[in-house]
Each structure stands twice: as C-alpha cells, then as structure tokens.
Design an enzyme around this catalytic site. Structure first.
Site, mmCIF file in Angstrom:
data_model
loop_
_atom_site.group_PDB
_atom_site.id
_atom_site.type_symbol
_atom_site.label_atom_id
_atom_site.label_comp_id
_atom_site.label_asym_id
_atom_site.label_seq_id
_atom_site.Cartn_x
_atom_site.Cartn_y
_atom_site.Cartn_z
ATOM 1 N N ASN A 256 0.881 -1.164 0.000
ATOM 2 C CA ASN A 256 0.000 0.000 0.000
ATOM 3 C C ASN A 256 0.922 1.219 0.000
ATOM 4 O O ASN A 256 1.462 1.597 1.042
ATOM 5 C CB ASN A 256 -0.885 -0.035 1.254
ATOM 6 C CG ASN A 256 -1.862 1.118 1.297
ATOM 7 O OD1 ASN A 256 -1.808 2.034 0.468
ATOM 8 N ND2 ASN A 256 -2.744 1.092 2.272
ATOM 9 N N ARG B 143 -2.601 -1.992 -3.425
ATOM 10 C CA ARG B 143 -3.851 -1.282 -3.195
ATOM 11 C C ARG B 143 -3.825 -0.020 -4.056
ATOM 12 O O ARG B 143 -2.840 0.725 -4.027
ATOM 13 C CB ARG B 143 -3.966 -0.894 -1.729
ATOM 14 C CG ARG B 143 -5.156 -0.027 -1.487
ATOM 15 C CD ARG B 143 -5.067 0.711 -0.190
ATOM 16 N NE ARG B 143 -6.259 1.518 -0.038
ATOM 17 C CZ ARG B 143 -6.264 2.692 0.572
ATOM 18 N NH1 ARG B 143 -5.167 3.186 1.087
ATOM 19 N NH2 ARG B 143 -7.374 3.380 0.666
ATOM 20 N N HIS C 139 -13.320 2.385 0.128
ATOM 21 C CA HIS C 139 -13.274 1.276 1.103
ATOM 22 C C HIS C 139 -13.875 0.004 0.497
ATOM 23 O O HIS C 139 -14.320 -0.884 1.233
ATOM 24 C CB HIS C 139 -14.083 1.580 2.381
ATOM 25 C CG HIS C 139 -13.562 2.706 3.220
ATOM 26 N ND1 HIS C 139 -14.393 3.597 3.859
ATOM 27 C CD2 HIS C 139 -12.306 3.085 3.531
ATOM 28 C CE1 HIS C 139 -13.683 4.472 4.535
ATOM 29 N NE2 HIS C 139 -12.392 4.191 4.346
ATOM 30 N N GLY D 178 -13.601 3.928 10.525
ATOM 31 C CA GLY D 178 -12.267 4.124 11.096
ATOM 32 C C GLY D 178 -12.031 5.619 11.116
ATOM 33 O O GLY D 178 -12.945 6.379 11.446
ATOM 34 N N ARG E 66 -13.353 14.755 8.821
ATOM 35 C CA ARG E 66 -14.134 15.133 7.631
ATOM 36 C C ARG E 66 -15.594 15.363 8.015
ATOM 37 O O ARG E 66 -16.134 14.632 8.842
ATOM 38 C CB ARG E 66 -14.073 14.026 6.577
ATOM 39 C CG ARG E 66 -12.733 13.965 5.872
ATOM 40 C CD ARG E 66 -12.656 12.775 4.943
ATOM 41 N NE ARG E 66 -11.568 11.900 5.324
ATOM 42 C CZ ARG E 66 -11.370 10.666 4.863
ATOM 43 N NH1 ARG E 66 -12.198 10.162 3.991
ATOM 44 N NH2 ARG E 66 -10.353 9.952 5.270
ATOM 45 N N MET F 112 -12.059 8.495 18.343
ATOM 46 C CA MET F 112 -13.278 8.142 19.070
ATOM 47 C C MET F 112 -13.006 7.722 20.508
ATOM 48 O O MET F 112 -13.819 7.967 21.401
ATOM 49 C CB MET F 112 -14.024 7.036 18.301
ATOM 50 C CG MET F 112 -15.375 6.694 18.840
ATOM 51 S SD MET F 112 -16.467 8.105 19.135
ATOM 52 C CE MET F 112 -17.203 8.351 17.538
ATOM 53 N N ARG F 113 -11.836 7.115 20.765
ATOM 54 C CA ARG F 113 -11.519 6.726 22.153
ATOM 55 C C ARG F 113 -11.510 7.942 23.066
ATOM 56 O O ARG F 113 -12.043 7.924 24.170
ATOM 57 C CB ARG F 113 -10.137 6.064 22.222
ATOM 58 C CG ARG F 113 -10.139 4.630 21.782
ATOM 59 C CD ARG F 113 -8.750 4.142 21.553
ATOM 60 N NE ARG F 113 -8.179 4.795 20.362
ATOM 61 C CZ ARG F 113 -7.206 4.285 19.636
ATOM 62 N NH1 ARG F 113 -6.656 3.161 19.982
ATOM 63 N NH2 ARG F 113 -6.754 4.902 18.576
ATOM 64 N N GLY G 173 -11.499 0.460 12.691
ATOM 65 C CA GLY G 173 -11.081 0.865 14.045
ATOM 66 C C GLY G 173 -12.222 1.143 15.005
ATOM 67 O O GLY G 173 -12.285 0.560 16.093
ATOM 68 N N GLY H 51 -15.625 0.708 14.363
ATOM 69 C CA GLY H 51 -16.654 -0.336 14.257
ATOM 70 C C GLY H 51 -16.290 -1.617 14.985
ATOM 71 O O GLY H 51 -17.143 -2.277 15.574
ATOM 72 N N ASN I 144 -14.138 -1.792 17.557
ATOM 73 C CA ASN I 144 -13.754 -1.602 18.960
ATOM 74 C C ASN I 144 -14.728 -0.825 19.826
ATOM 75 O O ASN I 144 -14.690 -0.954 21.043
ATOM 76 C CB ASN I 144 -12.403 -0.880 19.024
ATOM 77 C CG ASN I 144 -11.298 -1.729 18.428
ATOM 78 O OD1 ASN I 144 -11.038 -2.822 18.917
ATOM 79 N ND2 ASN I 144 -10.684 -1.247 17.358
ATOM 80 N N GLU J 142 -8.135 -5.902 4.568
ATOM 81 C CA GLU J 142 -8.027 -5.553 3.155
ATOM 82 C C GLU J 142 -6.800 -6.199 2.511
ATOM 83 O O GLU J 142 -6.825 -6.597 1.355
ATOM 84 C CB GLU J 142 -7.952 -4.026 3.017
ATOM 85 C CG GLU J 142 -9.281 -3.355 3.311
ATOM 86 C CD GLU J 142 -9.156 -1.938 3.859
ATOM 87 O OE1 GLU J 142 -8.789 -1.788 5.044
ATOM 88 O OE2 GLU J 142 -9.417 -0.991 3.106
HETATM 89 P P1 ADP Z 1 -7.975 4.075 9.103
HETATM 90 O O1 ADP Z 1 -9.271 4.624 8.636
HETATM 91 O O2 ADP Z 1 -6.893 5.099 9.171
HETATM 92 O O3 ADP Z 1 -7.580 2.768 8.456
HETATM 93 P P2 ADP Z 1 -8.680 2.519 11.442
HETATM 94 O O4 ADP Z 1 -9.710 1.712 10.774
HETATM 95 O O5 ADP Z 1 -7.486 1.812 11.985
HETATM 96 O O6 ADP Z 1 -8.213 3.768 10.617
HETATM 97 O O7 ADP Z 1 -9.400 3.294 12.651
HETATM 98 C C1 ADP Z 1 -8.685 4.169 13.458
HETATM 99 C C2 ADP Z 1 -9.636 4.795 14.436
HETATM 100 O O8 ADP Z 1 -10.268 3.772 15.204
HETATM 101 C C3 ADP Z 1 -8.954 5.680 15.477
HETATM 102 O O9 ADP Z 1 -8.843 6.998 15.060
HETATM 103 C C4 ADP Z 1 -9.882 5.579 16.643
HETATM 104 O O10 ADP Z 1 -10.783 6.665 16.596
HETATM 105 C C5 ADP Z 1 -10.679 4.320 16.428
HETATM 106 N N1 ADP Z 1 -10.491 3.348 17.517
HETATM 107 C C6 ADP Z 1 -9.526 2.449 17.680
HETATM 108 N N2 ADP Z 1 -9.704 1.751 18.826
HETATM 109 C C7 ADP Z 1 -10.831 2.243 19.394
HETATM 110 C C8 ADP Z 1 -11.567 1.953 20.602
HETATM 111 N N3 ADP Z 1 -11.158 1.017 21.458
HETATM 112 N N4 ADP Z 1 -12.673 2.668 20.824
HETATM 113 C C9 ADP Z 1 -13.091 3.622 19.976
HETATM 114 N N5 ADP Z 1 -12.457 3.938 18.840
HETATM 115 C C10 ADP Z 1 -11.343 3.271 18.558
#
Ligand code: ADP
Length: 400
Positions: free
Chosen positions: A7, A91, A180, A210, A241, A284-285, A331, A333, A335, A385
């Site tokens: 990628n 990719r 995506h 994510g 965004r 989101m964390r 990320g 979805g 977690n 992916e």
């Molecule tokens: P990308 O879109 O860059 O591929 P990811 O799919 O890895 O990103 O998602 C990253 C995002 O996931 C982080 O910015 C964070 O907001 C979110 N994230 C990761 N772990 C958690 C968690 N435990 N709770 C809430 N959000 C989380």
C-alpha cells in the site's frame, strides 16, 4: 506461492508478505518518511522482536529495495532468496469506471491508472510510484492492482449519478464512485460465510468506520449504494471530515470568512467532523473518555456521529426494502461498544435487538452482537483488506 502486498502512499509505504498456502502473514512492515532525511523502516515477524532501521530513503525505488533487503535479511528476514516473491499486489484507491475488478498490471493498465490521477491526485500517483519501484526491484514478477472503488462499480445509475447537469458526468465523469470497497467486499463475504448463507440471499449494510468512514448497502451480493461519493468526503461524519452537508455552505463560508476554495476544502477534509465539534480529538476513544468525564462538546460530537450513522443504516434499509444483516468493521466499528450501541438504539422499529453483553465482549473474531431473536443480525467483522488483495493477486497470477 508467496505474495507481497503493498500500500504505497506519497511519503510512506506499508507491506505484508503472505504465504498463500495457508494464508499466513510471514512479515509485515512499513517505510515512513520517504523523501525526507532519517526515513524509518520497521518490520514485524510473528514471534520475533520488531526490527527498526533509520536511514535516508529518497524515493520509492529505494524504499522497495529496503523492503526486499529486510525480507531477505540473513538475521531478521523470512526469505532466503528474493525469487521467492512470486507476485505483488497493490492497493490502488481509484479505479474510475474502467476497473470493475482487480487486474494484472500491463502497460495499458498503467496508462489507465495515470489517466485517473485527476480523480485521486493524492493517491494514484503514489500507487504508480509503488508499481514502477517494484518493476525495477523485482523485474518480471507479476503485479496485480486492487481498487478501492471496484466493488462499487455494480451500483445502479440512480445510486451513482448526482442530480446536476449531465454534461458534468459526460465531460468529467463526476459521479459517485465510493471507497473502502475492498473492506466492504471482504467483510460482506466473511459475514455471509459466518452465517453459512449465500451473500446473494442477504440484504446487508456494512459500516466501515475508522478515521475515514463509509456505509454500503449490499443487495444480491453486490454494492447497491455507498455513502462516499466522487471523493471520500461525502457521507458519514468522520474523524476530521464533515461528511454530508449543504453544498451552499461552501460559497457562503468563502464569502463570509473571505476564504479561498483550497482553504474551505482543507477545512472540510482536515478540520471538521469529530475534531471540530468536540474541539478535543478526531479519535473516538478520546471522545468517549471526555464524554464520560462530562464534556458536553464531546457528547454532542458523539451524538451527531452516531445519529448520522443511524440515518444511513435506516436509509439503506429503505433503499433495499429490508435489512437482514448489519456489519460493523474498522477501528471504531470493531472496537467501540458505545458507537455500535448508539447507532443501533434507534433501529428497534426494524426489529433490531442488540445484545448488550455480546456487544461488550472484546475479540478479534467475527461475532454476533444481536440477540438470537433479533430480526436483523448484527455482526462485528474484523476487516482485512491486505488478505483480500493477496487473495485476488494469487488467483489472478495463477490463472495467467
Ligand atoms: P484508518 O481509517 O486510518 O484505516 P482505522 O480503521 O485503523 O483507521 O481506525 C482508526 C480509528 O479507530 C482511530 O482513530 C480511533 O478513533 C478508532 N479506535 C480504535 N480503537 C478504538 C476503541 N477502542 N474505541 C473507539 N475507537 C477506537
């Protein structure tokens, strides 16, 4: 067969080496700060300590050379000979209307990817650099390109056209492409396999949330509609965004704030979404943490984010005249129990019942988080992916 998945971005590159016999990852890593001083190469091999190397890497050709050196390194490597890499999969963000599936790289394919630079000026040129860098380091090794847009090429006209003068579509191909796609495709396949039902028989909404986020409606096994559009700005509210808004906000803001078009563009892509509303973070964390500490702006950002997500799920259920399966991935979805619970909360009228105990379980496996009685099955499916890119590459090179 061993397949290298790449990628390539403009100043960084990620890679994974797969053994396709058992679909295992032999090594994965990244090259960061390409074109700057002190570029960093890191490699992880399952069961070993991470290897890290800092040196000057001025271009993608050198970056790929360093990746190959790492993979064949006497001590840290996993390959004895460079020839063990039998295929490379890339990719590629934008495949326009030309690429409806993954293809073998040929001169014609490279020309088409170049023609699409306009539609993805930040991504496609970097992917091209990755492809030519592989050509010079691994001459003769077949390469395959896997497009983020390809899965959505099945959308009908009413989904992909915008209600603007049709000349804009004819002249400039202004339409919804969606992104995506590799992830939506992968998780929908996984979800159907998990439920032991053919994908074609299920009406499904997949939420890839994510940093970037998009929802896809999948009907008859194909993408029927998706929330991202001409660019990855449309649709859901994201980390930085805005997602959907009244297009008149652009000229209005330019006028009131005396901003340039490029400044408004940057505002909507980099300084909006969770970051702008919370004033705290795009992650989101951190939003959930601040919300639990009583921060009102974090709560508002969370509520707007999940409200907009729920609206898309509901809209797609209506668009497909039904919904059997709802999938969360990426990320957020995979977690965030909070986001999943809030998004599902207002969907009980569709017969969706979330099982809060199941939703609270942390796992890297595909799992059901709805009750056994729920009319809609809700799943969390970890996306992968790279694996889909490796699979497509393997099958195309085998059939060559
Ligand atoms: P990308 O879109 O860059 O591929 P990811 O799919 O890895 O990103 O998602 C990253 C995002 O996931 C982080 O910015 C964070 O907001 C979110 N994230 C990761 N772990 C958690 C968690 N435990 N709770 C809430 N959000 C989380």
């Amino acid at each position: 067969m061993k397949v290298l998945v790449i990628n390539a971005g403009s100043s960084s590159l990620k890679y994974q080496l797969y053994n396709m016999q058992n679909e295992t990852v032999l090594a994965s890593g990244s090259v960061e700060r390409i074109g700057m001083d002190s570029s960093i190469v890191t490699q992880e091999v399952p069961g070993r300590d991470e290897t890290r190397d800092v040196s000057e890497i001025l271009d993608h050709v050198t970056a790929i050379k360093r990746v190959v050196d790492m993979l064949t390194h006497a001590e840290h490597g996993v390959l004895e000979r460079i020839e063990e890499i039998e295929a490379v999969g890339h990719r590629v963000v934008h495949g326009g209307e030309v690429f409806k599936q993954s293809v073998l790289v040929t001169d014609e394919v490279k020309l088409e990817i170049r023609r699409l630079f306009d539609l993805a000026p930040l991504h496609n040129p970097a992917h091209m650099m990755g492809i030519t860098a592989v050509e010079s380091n691994l001459p003769g090794v077949p390469q395959v390109v896997v497009f983020d847009t390809a899965f959505h090429q099945s959308m009908p006209k009413e989904s992909y056209l915008y209600p603007i003068p049709t000349v804009l579509y004819r002249r400039h191909k202004i339409r919804r492409y969606g992104f995506h796609g590799t992830s939506h495709h992968y998780v929908s396949d996984q979800a159907a396999a998990f439920l032991e039902q053919p994908l074609e028989s299920l009406k499904m909404v997949t939420c890839h949330i994510g940093n970037g986020a998009s929802c896809t409606a999948i009907k008859d096994g194909k993408s029927f509609d998706t929330s991202m559009g001409l660019t990855p700005l449309e649709g859901l509210m994201m980390g930085t965004r805005s997602g959907d808004l009244d297009p008149a906000i652009v000229p209005f803001t330019m006028n009131k704030e005396e901003l340039l078009l490029s400044e408004v563009n940057s505002m909507l892509n980099k300084h909006s979404g969770l970051m702008a509303v919370s004033g705290i973070s795009s992650d989101m964390r951190e939003i959930v943490e601040a919300m639990e500490d009583g921060d009102k702006n974090a709560k508002l950002a969370f509520d707007m984010y999940t409200y907009r997500l729920r609206k898309y799920i509901g809209a797609y259920a209506a668009a497909m005249n039904g919904l059997d399966v709802l999938v969360f991935t990426a990320g957020v979805g995979e977690n965030s129990t909070h986001v999943r619970a809030a998004a599902c909360e207002g969907l009980t009228f569709l017969g969706l019942e979330l099982d809060h105990e199941r939703n609270a379980v942390r796992s890297r496996q595909t799992r059901r988080i709805s009750t056994d009685n729920s009319r809609i099955t809700v799943l969390v499916v970890p996306t992968n992916e790279e694996l889909l890119i490796a699979r497509d590459t393997f099958s195309i090179v085998q059939d060559k």
